[in-house]
Design a protein around this motif. Structure first.
Motif, mmCIF file in Angstrom:
data_model
loop_
_atom_site.group_PDB
_atom_site.id
_atom_site.type_symbol
_atom_site.label_atom_id
_atom_site.label_comp_id
_atom_site.label_asym_id
_atom_site.label_seq_id
_atom_site.Cartn_x
_atom_site.Cartn_y
_atom_site.Cartn_z
ATOM 1 N N MET A 147 -8.262 0.957 -40.463
ATOM 2 C CA MET A 147 -7.147 1.395 -39.611
ATOM 3 C C MET A 147 -5.981 1.942 -40.427
ATOM 4 O O MET A 147 -5.802 1.603 -41.581
ATOM 5 N N ASP A 148 -5.186 2.794 -39.761
ATOM 6 C CA ASP A 148 -3.972 3.338 -40.381
ATOM 7 C C ASP A 148 -2.822 2.355 -40.281
ATOM 8 O O ASP A 148 -2.043 2.198 -41.222
ATOM 9 N N LEU A 149 -2.679 1.741 -39.099
ATOM 10 C CA LEU A 149 -1.456 1.022 -38.766
ATOM 11 C C LEU A 149 -1.744 -0.353 -38.164
ATOM 12 O O LEU A 149 -2.742 -0.541 -37.458
ATOM 13 N N LEU A 150 -0.826 -1.289 -38.439
ATOM 14 C CA LEU A 150 -0.894 -2.634 -37.851
ATOM 15 C C LEU A 150 0.473 -2.988 -37.293
ATOM 16 O O LEU A 150 1.484 -2.731 -37.932
ATOM 17 N N ALA A 151 0.473 -3.634 -36.119
ATOM 18 C CA ALA A 151 1.751 -4.096 -35.558
ATOM 19 C C ALA A 151 1.580 -5.463 -34.897
ATOM 20 O O ALA A 151 1.466 -5.564 -33.680
ATOM 21 N N PRO A 152 1.552 -6.529 -35.710
ATOM 22 C CA PRO A 152 1.547 -7.868 -35.139
ATOM 23 C C PRO A 152 2.968 -8.258 -34.731
ATOM 24 O O PRO A 152 3.893 -8.129 -35.528
ATOM 25 N N PHE A 153 3.159 -8.700 -33.486
ATOM 26 C CA PHE A 153 4.508 -9.137 -33.096
ATOM 27 C C PHE A 153 4.479 -10.547 -32.514
ATOM 28 O O PHE A 153 3.580 -10.924 -31.786
ATOM 29 N N CYS A 154 5.499 -11.311 -32.927
ATOM 30 C CA CYS A 154 5.639 -12.711 -32.512
ATOM 31 C C CYS A 154 4.348 -13.494 -32.759
ATOM 32 O O CYS A 154 3.797 -14.132 -31.851
ATOM 33 N N GLY A 155 3.879 -13.432 -33.993
ATOM 34 C CA GLY A 155 2.666 -14.148 -34.373
ATOM 35 C C GLY A 155 2.593 -14.263 -35.871
ATOM 36 O O GLY A 155 3.509 -13.847 -36.583
ATOM 37 N N SER A 156 1.500 -14.846 -36.380
ATOM 38 C CA SER A 156 1.393 -15.059 -37.824
ATOM 39 C C SER A 156 -0.028 -14.845 -38.310
ATOM 40 O O SER A 156 -0.974 -14.830 -37.519
ATOM 41 N N ALA A 157 -0.162 -14.701 -39.619
ATOM 42 C CA ALA A 157 -1.468 -14.519 -40.235
ATOM 43 C C ALA A 157 -2.171 -15.851 -40.499
ATOM 44 O O ALA A 157 -3.338 -15.904 -40.838
ATOM 45 N N LYS A 158 -1.406 -16.939 -40.343
ATOM 46 C CA LYS A 158 -1.939 -18.279 -40.591
ATOM 47 C C LYS A 158 -1.101 -19.267 -39.783
ATOM 48 O O LYS A 158 0.122 -19.175 -39.777
ATOM 49 N N CYS A 159 -1.771 -20.192 -39.122
ATOM 50 C CA CYS A 159 -1.037 -21.185 -38.332
ATOM 51 C C CYS A 159 -0.259 -22.105 -39.280
ATOM 52 O O CYS A 159 -0.839 -22.740 -40.156
ATOM 53 N N SER A 160 1.050 -22.174 -39.093
ATOM 54 C CA SER A 160 1.873 -23.026 -39.962
ATOM 55 C C SER A 160 1.677 -24.501 -39.600
ATOM 56 O O SER A 160 1.205 -24.828 -38.505
ATOM 57 N N ARG A 161 2.057 -25.370 -40.493
ATOM 58 C CA ARG A 161 1.913 -26.812 -40.229
ATOM 59 C C ARG A 161 2.761 -27.225 -39.022
ATOM 60 O O ARG A 161 2.343 -28.035 -38.193
ATOM 61 N N HIS A 162 3.949 -26.665 -38.922
ATOM 62 C CA HIS A 162 4.834 -26.993 -37.797
ATOM 63 C C HIS A 162 4.230 -26.522 -36.472
ATOM 64 O O HIS A 162 4.270 -27.240 -35.460
ATOM 65 N N ASN A 163 3.666 -25.321 -36.479
ATOM 66 C CA ASN A 163 3.007 -24.764 -35.295
ATOM 67 C C ASN A 163 1.806 -25.635 -34.890
ATOM 68 O O ASN A 163 1.571 -25.887 -33.698
ATOM 69 N N PHE A 164 1.075 -26.106 -35.878
ATOM 70 C CA PHE A 164 -0.072 -27.002 -35.649
ATOM 71 C C PHE A 164 0.383 -28.260 -34.904
ATOM 72 O O PHE A 164 -0.248 -28.701 -33.937
ATOM 73 N N VAL A 165 1.520 -28.815 -35.341
ATOM 74 C CA VAL A 165 2.052 -30.041 -34.732
ATOM 75 C C VAL A 165 2.480 -29.788 -33.279
ATOM 76 O O VAL A 165 2.196 -30.601 -32.391
ATOM 77 N N PHE A 166 3.151 -28.668 -33.026
ATOM 78 C CA PHE A 166 3.506 -28.319 -31.647
ATOM 79 C C PHE A 166 2.259 -28.327 -30.758
ATOM 80 O O PHE A 166 2.266 -28.867 -29.647
ATOM 81 N N LEU A 167 1.180 -27.730 -31.241
ATOM 82 C CA LEU A 167 -0.050 -27.628 -30.447
ATOM 83 C C LEU A 167 -0.707 -28.989 -30.228
ATOM 84 O O LEU A 167 -1.364 -29.213 -29.202
ATOM 85 N N GLU A 168 -0.504 -29.915 -31.171
ATOM 86 C CA GLU A 168 -0.987 -31.280 -30.960
ATOM 87 C C GLU A 168 -0.325 -31.906 -29.724
ATOM 88 O O GLU A 168 -0.950 -32.676 -28.989
ATOM 89 N N GLY A 169 0.952 -31.576 -29.502
ATOM 90 C CA GLY A 169 1.653 -32.068 -28.313
ATOM 91 C C GLY A 169 1.056 -31.528 -27.025
ATOM 92 O O GLY A 169 0.872 -32.257 -26.043
ATOM 93 N N VAL A 170 0.730 -30.242 -27.022
ATOM 94 C CA VAL A 170 0.094 -29.615 -25.856
ATOM 95 C C VAL A 170 -1.258 -30.274 -25.590
ATOM 96 O O VAL A 170 -1.594 -30.631 -24.449
ATOM 97 N N LYS A 171 -2.031 -30.452 -26.658
ATOM 98 C CA LYS A 171 -3.365 -31.059 -26.538
ATOM 99 C C LYS A 171 -3.271 -32.492 -26.011
ATOM 100 O O LYS A 171 -4.025 -32.897 -25.102
ATOM 101 N N ALA A 172 -2.323 -33.266 -26.543
ATOM 102 C CA ALA A 172 -2.158 -34.659 -26.128
ATOM 103 C C ALA A 172 -1.797 -34.748 -24.642
ATOM 104 O O ALA A 172 -2.314 -35.594 -23.907
ATOM 105 N N ALA A 173 -0.927 -33.848 -24.189
ATOM 106 C CA ALA A 173 -0.532 -33.836 -22.785
ATOM 107 C C ALA A 173 -1.719 -33.508 -21.876
ATOM 108 O O ALA A 173 -1.950 -34.171 -20.858
ATOM 109 N N LEU A 174 -2.482 -32.509 -22.262
ATOM 110 C CA LEU A 174 -3.641 -32.081 -21.461
ATOM 111 C C LEU A 174 -4.674 -33.190 -21.317
ATOM 112 O O LEU A 174 -5.221 -33.413 -20.244
ATOM 113 N N THR A 175 -4.938 -33.877 -22.423
ATOM 114 C CA THR A 175 -6.061 -34.815 -22.459
ATOM 115 C C THR A 175 -5.674 -36.238 -22.069
ATOM 116 O O THR A 175 -6.531 -37.114 -21.972
ATOM 117 N N ALA A 176 -4.381 -36.479 -21.801
ATOM 118 C CA ALA A 176 -3.947 -37.824 -21.412
ATOM 119 C C ALA A 176 -4.204 -38.117 -19.930
ATOM 120 O O ALA A 176 -4.155 -39.265 -19.500
#
Length: 339
Positions: free
Chosen positions: A147-176
């Motif tokens: 490709m010639d061009l890339l435009a990722p917006f409001c995202g990342s190339a790797k899930c950060s540790r902090h982002n991982f923890v946020f998602l653990e909260g979502v998962k815990a709520a869903l599965t409780a």
């Protein structure tokens, strides 16, 4: 029921983590016409829980993604309910048995669609919001010459540790929810979905968004509680919990270097991205702060950091919620496509 999308049959898709999705299906929709040179192609992947029509806010006449000029392909992520997902896969890989799918698996599948189905060898632009941005980065790292061009917006190339923890909260709520039944639910775990929505609500928009009461003054909800119920719970309740958890796992394990090409060397994977890139973090995004994007841009050879000046948090990037942010992103995409 009529559907507005096509299915590409991938056959037996062997995944990065070792399982195989048999008779794997990739749902996609195209907009515009492929030109004779097959070089007017834009690939625009979907985001967490979104389907192709949730991406359409960025497409239209006079927009950067104009179907009169470009052939736009929106591939639906595995697990999103249209492509192969826990909710539509037959036994024995149904429901919570649906295998672990990575962003790498998704982009490999999308590459097959683009090359096998359409015979496309060259892409003008890959663009995406949130998990769509994660896939956009994967396209750049896995197929750097394509490709010639890339435009990722409001995202990342790797899930950060902090982002991982946020998602653990979502998962815990869903599965409780007691109705969850380890994923073998017979009735919808509505309490879990409503709880996950409340977790999400504190993260999707910024502190300033709530301070300025934009939920009431701009979006027109009658109170904060009305916003939490009507917007957030309303957003989550129609979705399948196993699908949400599949995509959540994909998000948590997002990493452009987690493959045989880069062997975990994140900087090497970023350096390998040749396309000219506009990396566009939301200025107040609580999932993907601009600092993370700045690190990515520093390590990419041909990238520019273009923060979206907005107090709409993660939703500065979608799904078309704030017209001012839509216009900003559209203008930057036009600039990139004109370069």
């Amino acid at each position: 029921m009529s559907v507005d999308y096509q299915i590409y049959d991938l056959g037996n898709l062997t995944l990065q983590r070792g399982a195989t999705i048999r008779d794997c299906k990739l749902a996609y929709k195209t907009y515009g016409q492929l030109n004779a040179a097959r070089d007017n192609v834009i690939v625009y992947p979907t985001w967490y829980s979104g389907q192709h029509y949730d991406n359409e806010w960025l497409i239209g006449p006079g927009r950067a993604l104009d179907p009169a000029k470009y052939f736009i392909i929106i591939p639906n992520m595995l697990g999103n309910g249209l492509s192969s997902s826990p909710s539509n896969t037959p036994e024995p890989y149904n429901g919570p048995r649906f295998p672990q799918v990575t962003a790498y698996d998704n982009v490999r599948a999308q590459h097959r669609l683009v090359t096998e189905k359409f015979g496309i060898k060259h892409i003008r632009l890959v663009v995406g919001w949130s998990m769509g941005a994660l896939q956009t980065f994967h396209w750049g790292a896995l197929y750097p010459d394509m490709m010639d061009l890339l435009a990722p917006f409001c995202g990342s190339a790797k899930c950060s540790r902090h982002n991982f923890v946020f998602l653990e909260g979502v998962k815990a709520a869903l599965t409780a929810d007691a109705a969850w039944k380890e994923g073998w639910y017979t009735d919808k775990p509505a309490r879990g979905l409503r709880a996950a929505a409340r977790v999400y609500a504190g993260w999707g928009f910024s502190q300033a968004f709530y301070r300025e009461q934009l939920d009431i003054k701009t979006l027109g909800y009658s109170s904060l509680e009305d916003f939490l119920v009507a917007f957030w719970e309303g957003f989550f309740l129609p979705k399948d919990p196993n699908n949400l958890l599949t995509m959540l796992w994909t998000w948590q394990h997002g990493d452009i270097s987690d493959n045989e090409i880069y062997d975990g060397d994140f900087k090497a994977a970023l350096r390998a991205i040749k396309a000219k890139a506009y990396v566009m973090p939301g200025q107040t995004d609580l999932y993907f702060p601009p600092e993370d994007s700045a690190f990515e841009v520093e390590n990419m050879p041909n990238a520019k950091l273009v923060p979206v000046p907005s107090i709409w948090g993660h939703f500065a990037g979608g799904p078309g919620t704030n017209p001012v942010d839509v216009d900003f992103i559209d203008t930057k995409l036009k600039e990139l496509l004109a370069s």
